[in-house]
Scaffold this motif. Structure first.
Motif, PDB file in Angstrom:
ATOM      1  N   ASN A   3      23.063 -24.757  73.822  1.00 20.31           N
ATOM      2  CA  ASN A   3      23.500 -25.981  74.045  1.00 20.31           C
ATOM      3  C   ASN A   3      24.689 -26.203  75.006  1.00 20.31           C
ATOM      4  O   ASN A   3      25.501 -27.084  74.748  1.00 20.31           O
ATOM      5  N   ASP A   4      24.990 -25.110  75.682  1.00 19.63           N
ATOM      6  CA  ASP A   4      26.223 -25.149  76.533  1.00 19.63           C
ATOM      7  C   ASP A   4      25.874 -25.917  77.843  1.00 19.63           C
ATOM      8  O   ASP A   4      24.614 -25.678  78.548  1.00 19.63           O
ATOM      9  N   PHE A   5      26.894 -26.682  78.229  1.00 18.83           N
ATOM     10  CA  PHE A   5      26.755 -27.259  79.875  1.00 18.83           C
ATOM     11  C   PHE A   5      26.530 -26.202  80.877  1.00 18.83           C
ATOM     12  O   PHE A   5      27.317 -25.049  80.914  1.00 18.83           O
ATOM     13  N   PHE A   6      26.212 -26.626  81.825  1.00 19.71           N
ATOM     14  CA  PHE A   6      25.975 -25.641  83.141  1.00 19.71           C
ATOM     15  C   PHE A   6      27.541 -25.827  83.783  1.00 19.71           C
ATOM     16  O   PHE A   6      27.964 -26.816  84.302  1.00 19.71           O
ATOM     17  N   PRO A   7      28.140 -24.580  83.939  1.00 21.94           N
ATOM     18  CA  PRO A   7      29.590 -24.501  84.676  1.00 21.94           C
ATOM     19  C   PRO A   7      29.412 -24.780  86.030  1.00 21.94           C
ATOM     20  O   PRO A   7      29.449 -23.694  86.805  1.00 21.94           O
ATOM     21  N   LEU A   8      29.282 -26.008  86.545  1.00 22.82           N
ATOM     22  CA  LEU A   8      29.280 -26.022  88.056  1.00 22.82           C
ATOM     23  C   LEU A   8      30.444 -25.575  88.810  1.00 22.82           C
ATOM     24  O   LEU A   8      30.187 -24.966  89.731  1.00 22.82           O
ATOM     25  N   PRO A   9      31.697 -25.920  88.421  1.00 22.15           N
ATOM     26  CA  PRO A   9      32.736 -25.230  89.371  1.00 22.15           C
ATOM     27  C   PRO A   9      32.819 -23.778  89.341  1.00 22.15           C
ATOM     28  O   PRO A   9      32.799 -23.242  90.428  1.00 22.15           O
ATOM     29  N   GLU A  10      32.397 -23.063  88.100  1.00 26.36           N
ATOM     30  CA  GLU A  10      32.295 -21.697  88.125  1.00 26.36           C
ATOM     31  C   GLU A  10      31.173 -21.078  89.037  1.00 26.36           C
ATOM     32  O   GLU A  10      31.314 -20.296  89.743  1.00 26.36           O
ATOM     33  N   ALA A  11      29.924 -21.929  88.950  1.00 27.97           N
ATOM     34  CA  ALA A  11      28.898 -21.488  89.789  1.00 27.97           C
ATOM     35  C   ALA A  11      29.191 -21.590  91.439  1.00 27.97           C
ATOM     36  O   ALA A  11      28.883 -20.766  92.286  1.00 27.97           O
ATOM     37  N   MET A  12      29.940 -22.776  91.682  1.00 32.43           N
ATOM     38  CA  MET A  12      30.319 -23.035  93.089  1.00 32.43           C
ATOM     39  C   MET A  12      31.356 -21.636  93.354  1.00 32.43           C
ATOM     40  O   MET A  12      31.119 -21.337  94.607  1.00 32.43           O
ATOM     41  N   GLU A  13      32.354 -21.296  92.740  1.00 32.49           N
ATOM     42  CA  GLU A  13      33.333 -20.408  93.193  1.00 32.49           C
ATOM     43  C   GLU A  13      32.445 -18.884  93.072  1.00 32.49           C
ATOM     44  O   GLU A  13      32.992 -17.967  93.958  1.00 32.49           O
ATOM     45  N   ALA A  14      31.324 -18.943  92.478  1.00 35.41           N
ATOM     46  CA  ALA A  14      30.731 -17.461  92.350  1.00 35.41           C
ATOM     47  C   ALA A  14      29.729 -17.456  93.464  1.00 35.41           C
ATOM     48  O   ALA A  14      29.023 -16.455  93.637  1.00 35.41           O
ATOM     49  N   ALA A  15      29.135 -18.320  93.953  1.00 38.04           N
ATOM     50  CA  ALA A  15      28.148 -18.322  94.982  1.00 38.04           C
ATOM     51  C   ALA A  15      28.753 -17.744  96.040  1.00 38.04           C
ATOM     52  O   ALA A  15      29.810 -18.013  96.643  1.00 38.04           O
ATOM     53  N   PRO A  16      27.896 -16.936  97.044  1.00 37.98           N
ATOM     54  CA  PRO A  16      28.276 -16.485  98.140  1.00 37.98           C
ATOM     55  C   PRO A  16      28.454 -17.459  99.218  1.00 37.98           C
ATOM     56  O   PRO A  16      27.856 -18.454  99.268  1.00 37.98           O
ATOM     57  N   VAL A  17      29.391 -17.175 100.146  1.00 34.44           N
ATOM     58  CA  VAL A  17      29.654 -18.166 101.024  1.00 34.44           C
ATOM     59  C   VAL A  17      28.371 -18.067 102.195  1.00 34.44           C
ATOM     60  O   VAL A  17      28.200 -16.883 102.550  1.00 34.44           O
ATOM     61  N   GLY A  18      27.995 -19.099 102.566  1.00 34.38           N
ATOM     62  CA  GLY A  18      26.931 -19.203 103.612  1.00 34.38           C
ATOM     63  C   GLY A  18      26.789 -20.640 103.638  1.00 34.38           C
ATOM     64  O   GLY A  18      27.626 -21.416 103.723  1.00 34.38           O
ATOM     65  N   THR A  19      25.383 -20.927 104.523  1.00 36.23           N
ATOM     66  CA  THR A  19      25.190 -22.269 104.904  1.00 36.23           C
ATOM     67  C   THR A  19      25.423 -23.093 104.017  1.00 36.23           C
ATOM     68  O   THR A  19      24.866 -22.800 102.729  1.00 36.23           O
ATOM     69  N   PRO A  20      25.247 -24.581 103.879  1.00 33.92           N
ATOM     70  CA  PRO A  20      25.072 -25.366 103.111  1.00 33.92           C
ATOM     71  C   PRO A  20      23.586 -25.176 102.412  1.00 33.92           C
ATOM     72  O   PRO A  20      23.770 -25.519 101.295  1.00 33.92           O
ATOM     73  N   SER A  21      22.577 -24.915 102.927  1.00 37.26           N
ATOM     74  CA  SER A  21      21.280 -24.712 102.586  1.00 37.26           C
ATOM     75  C   SER A  21      21.271 -23.570 101.728  1.00 37.26           C
ATOM     76  O   SER A  21      20.724 -23.620 100.460  1.00 37.26           O
ATOM     77  N   GLU A  22      21.745 -22.366 102.185  1.00 41.62           N
ATOM     78  CA  GLU A  22      22.002 -21.163 101.349  1.00 41.62           C
ATOM     79  C   GLU A  22      22.757 -21.376  99.975  1.00 41.62           C
ATOM     80  O   GLU A  22      22.430 -20.957  98.955  1.00 41.62           O
ATOM     81  N   PHE A  23      23.747 -22.218 100.257  1.00 42.20           N
ATOM     82  CA  PHE A  23      24.709 -22.390  99.106  1.00 42.20           C
ATOM     83  C   PHE A  23      24.003 -23.365  98.024  1.00 42.20           C
ATOM     84  O   PHE A  23      23.906 -23.007  96.777  1.00 42.20           O
ATOM     85  N   ILE A  24      23.274 -24.413  98.325  1.00 46.94           N
ATOM     86  CA  ILE A  24      22.204 -25.056  97.519  1.00 46.94           C
ATOM     87  C   ILE A  24      21.255 -24.260  96.741  1.00 46.94           C
ATOM     88  O   ILE A  24      20.995 -24.351  95.522  1.00 46.94           O
ATOM     89  N   GLU A  25      20.628 -23.174  97.487  1.00 44.19           N
ATOM     90  CA  GLU A  25      19.639 -22.694  96.860  1.00 44.19           C
ATOM     91  C   GLU A  25      20.280 -21.690  95.770  1.00 44.19           C
ATOM     92  O   GLU A  25      19.841 -21.166  94.532  1.00 44.19           O
ATOM     93  N   GLN A  26      21.675 -21.281  96.053  1.00 44.85           N
ATOM     94  CA  GLN A  26      22.161 -20.344  95.129  1.00 44.85           C
ATOM     95  C   GLN A  26      22.522 -21.231  93.888  1.00 44.85           C
ATOM     96  O   GLN A  26      22.282 -20.772  92.831  1.00 44.85           O
ATOM     97  N   LEU A  27      22.942 -22.181  94.031  1.00 45.84           N
ATOM     98  CA  LEU A  27      23.356 -23.320  92.933  1.00 45.84           C
ATOM     99  C   LEU A  27      22.034 -23.613  92.020  1.00 45.84           C
ATOM    100  O   LEU A  27      21.790 -23.441  90.963  1.00 45.84           O
ATOM    101  N   HIS A  28      21.035 -23.901  93.100  1.00 44.93           N
ATOM    102  CA  HIS A  28      19.701 -24.101  92.187  1.00 44.93           C
ATOM    103  C   HIS A  28      19.068 -22.957  91.273  1.00 44.93           C
ATOM    104  O   HIS A  28      18.789 -23.020  90.177  1.00 44.93           O
ATOM    105  N   GLN A  29      19.284 -21.736  91.770  1.00 40.29           N
ATOM    106  CA  GLN A  29      18.625 -20.534  91.218  1.00 40.29           C
ATOM    107  C   GLN A  29      19.708 -20.339  89.916  1.00 40.29           C
ATOM    108  O   GLN A  29      19.122 -20.015  88.816  1.00 40.29           O
TER     109      GLN A  29
END
Length: 339
Positions: free
Chosen positions: A274-300
């Protein structure tokens, strides 16, 4: 058994039911030692005929249902392309990408909305979330998107763009839908949380927020939320506005910054604990890439967090600020289209 199975099961299930019926018939005949009677062979022949007919019928029904389902999916995909169009990779001074996932199984569109449009005033984007799900939510999302796509080209004030969306929502809510008519004409309280952003030649982003989760900016590996100084209610709840009217607020948006617009289906996604998705932490942890690659990382990461089960629709829009020279080059390419 085979005849009943053909109504709800496919050919394999019908064959299994026929085999079960045959086993029952053979077992019963053996226990009663009735193999010499003509009636037994007549029953077995009748079972064979019914089984063949049931399998044939089941296969035909399954083929027809699959054809109807494919047609419905093609219609849904066409509706999605009209309502939620893909965002071009290059829009003036920004690189952009988007993602949409409907929570309802088999659905292509739902109550979330997004759009990014190059205009003479800059790149204007919207993301919103309609209260509720299903076809009524799609109807309201279409009304808001239609008003946005028209107003962004003629209104220089971002607040007026939002006002056009609110007016379109009000007109649509005033017309009873089929769902309201089924309830005896009683209309439900409909509203839409929405956020409109504008990126122009200056290194700022203007935002008008009407009850929507604040956008996030990823700058040098750190996430900052663009919180409104004067929170406003969602579209459709104008009666709750107190104090000064809405106004566009400006925030720094320098080259290399990444802007994320999203709906609450992202931040309210829960895991088994029952924990919420930590979006800011996920953004900071996602590898730097194109916007499409970034969205795919967030989606996964979102799918992993929820174990593949989304409770609400999800819409994400990402925009990367280009440097001034690149932005002017892209703007020069878009200028003939805008004229």
């Amino acid at each position: 058994m085979p005849a009943l199975a053909s109504l709800t099961m496919g050919p394999k299930g019908t064959l299994s039911a026929a085999a079960g019926a045959l086993s029952v018939s053979v077992t019963t005949t053996t226990l009663h030692q009735a193999w010499g009677g003509q009636q037994i062979y007549s029953n077995l022949l009748g079972l064979l005929v019914v089984s063949v007919a049931s399998v044939t019928t089941s296969s035909a029904v399954r083929t027809r249902r699959q054809s109807e389902l494919n047609q419905v999916r093609r219609i849904a995909e066409a509706a999605q392309r009209v309502l939620l169009r893909p965002v071009p990779a290059q829009l003036g001074p920004v690189w952009a990408a988007c993602m949409y996932r409907a929570a309802e199984t088999g659905a292509q569109i739902g109550g979330d909305l997004y759009e990014a449009v190059p205009t003479r005033y800059g790149v204007r984007m919207i993301v919103g979330d309609v209260r509720g799900k299903g076809l009524p939510a799609v109807r309201l999302a279409a009304a808001v998107l239609g008003a946005f796509r028209e107003a962004v080209h003629y209104e220089d004030d971002l607040v007026e763009v939002m006002n056009h969306c609110a007016a379109a929502l009000g007109r649509e809510c005033a017309v009873p839908s089929a769902v309201d008519q089924d309830k005896g004409g009683e209309q439900s309280e409909d509203f839409v949380t929405a956020l409109v952003a504008q990126v122009s030649d200056g290194f700022t982003v203007k935002v008008v927020n009407r009850g929507h989760p604040p956008p996030l900016v990823l700058r040098q590996g750190k996430v900052q939320a663009l919180m409104p100084t004067s929170p406003m209610p969602p579209l459709g709840l104008e009666g709750f506005i107190v104090g000064p009217p809405a106004r566009a607020e400006s925030y720094p948006f320098a080259p290399g910054d990444r802007l994320l617009l999203y709906t609450d289906g992202v931040i309210e996604a829960r895991n088994r604990d029952n924990d919420f998705f930590p979006l800011p932490e996920a953004m900071e942890a996602a590898p730097v890439g194109t916007p499409s690659e970034f969205i795919e990382q967030l989606h996964q990461r979102l799918i992993h967090h929820t174990h593949g089960s989304l409770a609400d629709d999800v819409a994400i829009l990402v925009a990367d600020r280009l440097d001034e020279e690149a932005g002017q080059h892209e703007g020069a390419q878009l200028l003939p289209l805008l004229k």
